[in-house]
Each structure stands twice: as structure tokens, then as C-alpha cells.
Design a protein around this motif. Structure first.
Motif, short mmCIF file in Angstrom:
data_model
loop_
_atom_site.label_atom_id
_atom_site.label_comp_id
_atom_site.label_asym_id
_atom_site.label_seq_id
_atom_site.Cartn_x
_atom_site.Cartn_y
_atom_site.Cartn_z
N ASN A 184 0.84 -1.19 0.00
CA ASN A 184 0.00 0.00 0.00
C ASN A 184 0.88 1.24 0.00
N TYR A 185 0.27 2.38 -0.34
CA TYR A 185 1.04 3.62 -0.40
C TYR A 185 0.16 4.80 0.02
N ALA A 186 0.81 5.84 0.52
CA ALA A 186 0.11 7.04 0.99
C ALA A 186 0.17 8.13 -0.06
N SER A 187 -0.82 9.01 0.01
CA SER A 187 -0.80 10.22 -0.81
C SER A 187 -1.53 11.32 -0.06
N ALA A 188 -1.50 12.53 -0.63
CA ALA A 188 -2.21 13.66 -0.02
C ALA A 188 -3.64 13.76 -0.53
N GLY A 189 -4.10 12.76 -1.27
CA GLY A 189 -5.48 12.77 -1.76
C GLY A 189 -5.56 12.36 -3.21
N LEU A 190 -6.77 12.09 -3.66
CA LEU A 190 -6.99 11.68 -5.04
C LEU A 190 -6.51 12.76 -6.01
N GLY A 191 -5.73 12.35 -7.00
CA GLY A 191 -5.27 13.28 -8.02
C GLY A 191 -4.08 14.12 -7.64
N THR A 192 -3.57 13.99 -6.42
CA THR A 192 -2.39 14.75 -6.03
C THR A 192 -1.15 14.10 -6.62
N TYR A 193 -0.07 14.88 -6.70
CA TYR A 193 1.12 14.34 -7.37
C TYR A 193 1.72 13.12 -6.66
N PRO A 194 1.63 12.98 -5.31
CA PRO A 194 2.15 11.72 -4.74
C PRO A 194 1.39 10.50 -5.25
N GLN A 195 0.08 10.64 -5.51
CA GLN A 195 -0.66 9.50 -6.05
C GLN A 195 -0.30 9.27 -7.52
N LEU A 196 -0.26 10.34 -8.32
CA LEU A 196 0.01 10.18 -9.74
C LEU A 196 1.42 9.66 -10.00
N ASP A 197 2.38 10.13 -9.21
CA ASP A 197 3.75 9.61 -9.36
C ASP A 197 3.80 8.11 -9.06
N MET A 198 3.10 7.70 -8.00
CA MET A 198 3.12 6.28 -7.64
C MET A 198 2.38 5.45 -8.68
N LEU A 199 1.28 5.95 -9.22
CA LEU A 199 0.56 5.21 -10.25
C LEU A 199 1.43 4.99 -11.48
#
Length: 280
Positions: free
Chosen positions: A172-187
Motif C-alpha cells: 500500500n502507499y500514501a498520498s495527499a489525496g486523489l489526483g495529487t502528485y504523490p498519487q500520480l507519481d506512484m501510479l
């Protein structure tokens, strides 16, 4: 110009050397505002609000809190930090767009609030930064790191990929919310590696992500170096990879580049319709 040149960074113990550097870059970038204040004495003549789209403790908040006292010192009015966390930064974004176009409400945003959200939340977001806000200054570029708790078995991205393949459904991984760059980078990384992971968003941004990572509540995250450098130095987090072109810290020396060019950009913007003299 002399007033800017006389400014020296404070050295609060809770902030890293990298963060102090970022604050000075921001001050230099805002020289036009200082020039305006010295020549016309018309702006600012009352306190200025600085909206932060995330909770205290993240890079955006850190940078704003470094800038605030320096701007007050140079321009003679308080610059008040106002954290408006939630909705992947859209709460602060909407507040900035609805403020009076007089330069007294500023948004310290990042690539998520200033660019990504306009597309990701196009169906529900009333504000369009490209239409409703005016950029004042690019404040900083911050390298990204992939971090994990020391208890997480993998010590590199390659090991993380192998671990995820051996343990399907457990990463699993953390992000600052849907569509934020931490999520997009991990995707992007997950797609390139051919693995899957469960997304765990934290609306408070780094302020909530970091404790979750350090306690093992969540395993890994793409996040900026400014938010994590003190935890990395203290051994409470480990770096699996970095986008830094060089390894500037001994705890990053053994890491590998992710192959991407991801960086966290912070930019200061103001409500559209603001006087060009104030905005520039």
C-alpha cells in the motif's frame, strides 16, 4: 533592494537547511513586490492572508511560514498563514478564487492545486486556476523521494517491486489525496513495474502521511524531500529512491534515481482580476 539584501534567514531548529534555502529563493522571486511597496507605498497597507492548501507540517506550509516573517520585514505588513486543508487542495483553491481581487489573499499552491486539479476534478471544481488565478512567482522546486518505514523489508525500488510480486495485494502507499502528485507519481511507477498497490489518501498531506509512514500504518509514499529530510536524517524513514540529480546527503548516497523527472513545484498565485501592478 537594500532592504532585501539585509534579510537573513532565521534558523529555527525544526526546519532543515534545504527549507531555509527554499525560503530565500522565494524572497528573491518576490523582489517586484518589494519594489512596488518602496516606490508607491500603496501595497500592502493592511495584513495579507496566505492560504495553504494542506495541514501544517508539509513542504507548502514550511515554505509559507519561512516566507511570512521575511515578507513582513520587507513590506511592513503581516503575512498571515491560513491552512485550509482538504479535498486535495481544492478548499484553499476555491477560497482564493472567491476572494476579492485586491492582492490581499494569496495562495501558496503546488503542481496539484495549480495544474493537476483543474483536469482531475473538472466535473466538480468550479474554479479553474488557468482562468481565475494569476501567478505571482515560482517559489521553489523540491526533489521527490520514495520513502518507507525502516521496518519495511525492501531497501530499494527494485526490491519493493519484487516484494510486491511475491506478496500480491499486500503493498500500500500514501498520498495527499486523489489526483495529487504523490498519487500520480506512484501510479506511474506501479504501471511501469507491472504491480498493484492499495491507495491510502491523507487529506492533511505530509502532516498525516509522515506519522503513518513512520509507524508502519502505510508502507511507502512518493513525497518531497523538504517534508521528509529531518525524518530521514533521524533514521525514522528510509529512502528507496530519489529524483535528485546528485546524492547530497549521506542517507541518500545508496539510493537510485527513479528514472523520472518529478519535482514538487510551489508557486504563489492571486485572484484573477487583481491589479497588474500588485500582481507583478
Amino acid at each position: 533592494m537594500d532592504r532585501i539584501a539585509s534579510v537573513r534567514p532565521d534558523r529555527p531548529s525544526g526546519f532543515s537547511r534545504a527549507s531555509r534555502f527554499f525560503a530565500l529563493v522565494g524572497i528573491g522571486a518576490l523582489l517586484p513586490l518589494a519594489a512596488l511597496a518602496q516606490s508607491a507605498d500603496s501595497y500592502p497597507n493592511r495584513p495579507v492572508k496566505m492560504l495553504i492548501p494542506y495541514a501544517p507540517g508539509g513542504a507548502t506550509d514550511i515554505i509559507a511560514r519561512h516566507l511570512s516573517p521575511k515578507l513582513q520585514e520587507v513590506l511592513g505588513q503581516p503575512f498571515v498563514v491560513d491552512n485550509r486543508a482538504g479535498a486535495s487542495g481544492n478548499i484553499a483553491l476555491e477560497a482564493a478564487a472567491k476572494a476579492a481581487p485586491d492582492g490581499y489573499t494569496l495562495l501558496v499552491g503546488n503542481v496539484s492545486t495549480n495544474a493537476i486539479n483543474e483536469s482531475t476534478f473538472a466535473a466538480v471544481l468550479q474554479t479553474r486556476p488557468s482562468r481565475d488565478l494569476v501567478g505571482i512567482s515560482k517559489l521553489v522546486e523540491i526533489p521527490h523521494v520514495v520513502v518507507a518505514a525502516p521496518s519495511f523489508p525492501p531497501n530499494s525500488v527494485a526490491e519493493m517491486i519484487e516484494w510486491a510480486k511475491r506478496n500480491p495485494g499486500k503493498l500500500n502507499y500514501a498520498s495527499a489525496g486523489l489526483g495529487t502528485y504523490p498519487q500520480l507519481d506512484m501510479l506511474r511507477l506501479l504501471k511501469a513495474a507491472g504491480i498493484e498497490a492499495t491507495h491510502i489518501p491523507y487529506k492533511g498531506g505530509a502532516a498525516q502521511m509522515l506519522p503513518a509512514l513512520m509507524t508502519g500504518e502505510v508502507q511507502v509514499a512518493f513525497i518531497n524531500l523538504a517534508s521528509t529530510i529531518e525524518q530521514v536524517k533521524a533514521g525514522r524513514l528510509k529512502v528507496l529512491a530519489t529524483t535528485m540529480p546528485t546524492r547530497r546527503h549521506q542517507r541518500l548516497a545508496g539510493t537510485v534515481r527513479t528514472g523520472g523527472n518529478a519535482e514538487a513545484h510551489r508557486r504563489q498565485v492571486v485572484r484573477g482580476g487583481c491589479s497588474r501592478a500588485v500582481a507583478t
